[in-house]
Structure formats: C-alpha cells, structure tokens
Design a protein around this motif. Structure first.
Motif, mmCIF file in Angstrom:
data_model
loop_
_atom_site.group_PDB
_atom_site.id
_atom_site.type_symbol
_atom_site.label_atom_id
_atom_site.label_comp_id
_atom_site.label_asym_id
_atom_site.label_seq_id
_atom_site.Cartn_x
_atom_site.Cartn_y
_atom_site.Cartn_z
ATOM 1 N N ALA A 141 39.725 34.772 42.259
ATOM 2 C CA ALA A 141 39.210 33.226 41.939
ATOM 3 C C ALA A 141 37.817 33.433 41.572
ATOM 4 C CB ALA A 141 39.474 32.615 43.374
ATOM 5 N N HIS A 142 36.797 34.020 42.205
ATOM 6 C CA HIS A 142 35.654 34.074 41.886
ATOM 7 C C HIS A 142 35.330 34.581 40.340
ATOM 8 C CE1 HIS A 142 31.250 34.718 41.840
ATOM 9 N NE2 HIS A 142 31.353 35.914 41.469
ATOM 10 N N ASP A 183 54.166 45.952 33.065
ATOM 11 C CA ASP A 183 53.444 46.542 34.137
ATOM 12 C C ASP A 183 51.879 46.682 33.710
ATOM 13 O OD1 ASP A 183 55.819 46.657 35.343
ATOM 14 O OD2 ASP A 183 56.362 48.739 34.359
ATOM 15 N N ARG A 184 51.417 46.195 32.765
ATOM 16 C CA ARG A 184 49.801 46.568 32.564
ATOM 17 C C ARG A 184 49.105 46.044 33.633
ATOM 18 N NH1 ARG A 184 49.781 44.099 26.584
ATOM 19 N NH2 ARG A 184 50.768 42.241 27.694
ATOM 20 N N ILE A 185 49.439 44.963 34.115
ATOM 21 C CA ILE A 185 48.383 44.240 35.145
ATOM 22 C C ILE A 185 48.367 44.849 36.464
ATOM 23 C CG2 ILE A 185 47.902 42.167 36.709
ATOM 24 C CD1 ILE A 185 48.082 40.302 34.020
ATOM 25 N N SER A 186 49.737 45.144 36.812
ATOM 26 C CA SER A 186 49.984 45.966 38.167
ATOM 27 C C SER A 186 49.301 47.456 38.197
ATOM 28 C CB SER A 186 51.726 45.852 38.374
ATOM 29 O OG SER A 186 52.170 46.746 37.822
ATOM 30 N N ALA A 187 49.505 48.006 36.993
ATOM 31 C CA ALA A 187 48.768 49.486 36.821
ATOM 32 C C ALA A 187 47.275 49.447 37.298
ATOM 33 C CB ALA A 187 49.081 49.897 35.628
ATOM 34 N N ILE A 188 46.780 48.057 36.829
ATOM 35 C CA ILE A 188 45.247 48.042 36.785
ATOM 36 C C ILE A 188 45.096 47.638 38.680
ATOM 37 C CG2 ILE A 188 43.147 46.814 36.417
ATOM 38 C CD1 ILE A 188 44.483 46.437 33.512
ATOM 39 N N GLN A 189 45.663 46.950 38.837
ATOM 40 C CA GLN A 189 45.519 46.538 40.381
ATOM 41 C C GLN A 189 45.768 47.520 41.550
ATOM 42 O OE1 GLN A 189 47.963 42.700 40.779
ATOM 43 N NE2 GLN A 189 46.116 41.443 39.828
ATOM 44 N N LYS A 190 46.588 48.275 41.104
ATOM 45 C CA LYS A 190 47.100 49.327 42.111
ATOM 46 C C LYS A 190 45.994 50.486 42.048
ATOM 47 C CE LYS A 190 52.076 48.182 42.137
ATOM 48 N NZ LYS A 190 53.077 48.567 41.715
ATOM 49 N N ILE A 226 42.886 36.386 33.119
ATOM 50 C CA ILE A 226 41.713 36.473 33.847
ATOM 51 C C ILE A 226 41.393 36.306 35.372
ATOM 52 C CG2 ILE A 226 40.322 36.355 31.601
ATOM 53 C CD1 ILE A 226 39.697 33.428 32.622
ATOM 54 N N LYS A 227 42.635 35.726 35.977
ATOM 55 C CA LYS A 227 42.701 35.432 37.188
ATOM 56 C C LYS A 227 43.121 36.912 37.839
ATOM 57 C CE LYS A 227 44.781 31.107 36.715
ATOM 58 N NZ LYS A 227 45.860 30.047 36.963
ATOM 59 N N ASP A 228 43.672 37.796 37.440
ATOM 60 C CA ASP A 228 44.063 38.922 37.980
ATOM 61 C C ASP A 228 43.496 40.330 37.234
ATOM 62 O OD1 ASP A 228 46.171 37.926 39.354
ATOM 63 O OD2 ASP A 228 47.239 37.575 37.313
ATOM 64 N N VAL A 229 42.960 40.258 36.409
ATOM 65 C CA VAL A 229 42.135 41.420 35.795
ATOM 66 C C VAL A 229 40.947 41.005 34.851
ATOM 67 C CG1 VAL A 229 44.179 42.878 35.516
ATOM 68 C CG2 VAL A 229 43.437 41.644 33.599
#
Length: 320
Positions: free
Chosen positions: A47-48, A138-145, A162-165
């Motif tokens: 969120a920030h 799966d692009r975003i989940s690979a980064i978050q994990k 941009i909320k997620d990566v």
C-alpha cells in the motif's frame, strides 16, 4: 544478424513453437539455488509503495525510484552479490525478446540483453545469471515468493501491478494489437472479431482488455503467448490479442500471419522486482540510465526489433 533471425516460418515455425511451449513449463533454474526465504513484504509495504507511486489517481504508474536519491547497494544487492548469481524470471517462448537460440540452447533476445547488462553491473559478469522460465500468470508470485530477484519478461507496468511488485523505469513502450492470418477477414480490435475466437495469455494486459469487452469474440486463454500462435496455426483460433512487440516476433517466426489494425493500449515494459528491494530498484534504474545513454539500448533494438518495429526510441525515465 544471426541465422535464426527469420528462419521459423510455416510448418517448421509451428513445430518449434510447439516444442518451446512445452519446454516453457519445464525449464528450471540453470543452477540449483540455495533456499531463500519468501520476500513478500505484506499489505502495508504494498500500500505504501502504491501510494508513493502516484498520489490520488494512478495516472503514471511507470514512475519509479530515482537512483540519485537513495541507496543502490543495500540489502537486496548484497544478497545477490553474496550468492554470486542474479536470479531472473524470463520467457523462452517470445522470439526476439526472450527465447532459446536453437543453435546453442542459450537464452537470447532484447529482454535477455537487459538481464546481461544488470548482471554485468552488479556482479561483473553478464553470464552470472540463473534463468527461470515463468508463465505470464506466475510472474508476480515468483517475485513475491523470492523465487527470483526480478522478472524481465515484456511485463507491462500498470496501476494494478504496482500494488504487488516494484518496477524499474520503462525500457520499452508497446501496445495491444490483433495478430491474424493473411487470409483473415479480421481488421483489428473491432467488431470484425464477432463470432471469432481470439487467443490471449492468462494474466496479460490483453486478457484484461478482453474481459472489459471482446467485440463479440470467444476468448481462448493460454499460459504463454506463443501458445496462441500455435492455436492460430492449427486453426483453433482466428486471431491473437497481444502486445504488438510480441506479435511482431510471432510474425517474424511465421510469415503467414501479420498484425492488423492499430494498437489500442499503451504498454510500458519494466523490470519487476520485490517491493521491499528498493535498493535493487534504484540499481536497475541506474543500469538502465547507462544502457540508454551509451548506445546499448539502440544496438540491441537494431539487432532484434528494428526490422519488425521500426522507428521506436527508448522511453525517457520518469521518477517519483
């Protein structure tokens, strides 16, 4: 220009496309990486970051962290240096962008040139990279994990992502466009799609656009965009809706298909990273500044893309 630049046409092109589509789900990191803790910084950090990307409405999501206003050698960069390898999520199915050179089996393309520039800057060796092929969805989940340090895979910067990566500044600007066969009656992203089948990749910006309105078409969703070319070649789809940058690569593979109509979106591509890795975001932006200024961007563009996407310049970096 390499011998494979325009050697993937017709039936041969379909065979290569099918083989790559299968491999895309199977290829692991080149080296077995040490285990790494998941790096999802949580909702507060997301969120920030989204708030600092744009106050009020999200009108310019491609604004990124200025390398001159913060550290470019913090914890994330130190982690990569300690490992001795840069872990990057890429595509091996997008001709001209991220694909395997059939002569060597090595990754090649416009996106891969950027990966090499980042590895060279951080680790002193453009080949100090562990490549992981990741499907679009799966692009975003690979980064978050924490599976990868970054994704360099024709990934569009937009207000939702941009909320997620975190993203670098834009390194290319494309747009969604229709790809179809030479004998098709389809003229673009319009009502000529009615009662036709249009293929797109799940989780892509093309998928989002089709969900908002498909002009009466039936939508076929696949894991990777190159799968759509196979469906088009097999006659199971009438058209592909994808970034014109990817469509140009598919048309280069198969001279019986072509882009039609106009682009209907603006797609700034960025390097995607974890929201917590602010020093790495700044470091990549620093690399991209040099990459644009020293002629590397132009050299890579002339080699891979100029023939099929003429007249494009590198986008100027935008900062928060």
């Amino acid at each position: 220009m390499s011998g494979y630049r325009r050697g993937w046409g017709g039936v041969a092109g379909m065979a290569v496309a099918c083989a790559l589509a299968v491999l895309g789900a199977l290829v692991p990191l080149r080296d077995d990486p040490a285990s790494v803790a998941a790096a999802d910084p949580g909702q507060v950090t997301r969120a920030h970051y989204a708030a600092t990307q744009d106050t009020g409405t999200c009108s310019r999501p491609e604004r990124s962290l200025n390398p001159a206003l913060g550290s470019t050698s913090g914890a994330a960069v130190a982690r990569i240096k300690a490992r001795g390898k840069l872990r990057v999520g890429v595509d091996q199915n997008s001709f001209l962008w991220g694909f395997r050179d059939p002569a060597t089996g090595d990754f090649a393309g416009f996106d891969i040139d950027i990966v090499k520039a980042i590895a060279k800057d951080i680790l002193g060796d453009e080949n100090a990279v562990q490549y992981l092929t990741v499907p679009t969805v799966d692009r975003i989940s690979a980064i978050q994990k924490g599976t990868v340090d970054m994704v360099v895979r024709t990934m569009t910067i937009n207000c939702e992502r941009i909320k997620d990566v975190a993203f670098s500044t834009a390194y290319f600007t494309a747009g969604q466009q229709i790809l179809t066969s030479d004998n098709s009656s389809i003229t673009g992203f319009n009502d000529s799609l009615r009662n036709k089948t249009v293929c797109t990749a799940t989780g892509s910006t093309g998928d989002d656009k089709l969900k908002a309105g498909a002009h009466g078409a039936t939508v076929m969703r696949v894991a990777n965009q190159l799968d759509c070319l196979v469906q088009l070649q097999l006659g199971l789809a009438d058209a592909v809706f994808t970034d014109n940058a990817l469509g140009a690569g598919q048309a280069a593979q198969d001279p019986t298909v072509h882009l039609v109509g106009r682009t209907v979106t603006e797609e700034p591509y960025g390097v995607a990273m974890n929201l917590a890795d602010t020093d790495l975001v700044r470091r990549v932006n620093q690399v991209l500044n040099t990459y644009r200024a020293d002629g590397s961007w132009t050299a890579s563009y002339n080699h891979w893309l100029a023939q099929d996407l003429p007249g494009i310049k590198p986008p100027a970096p935008l900062y928060k």
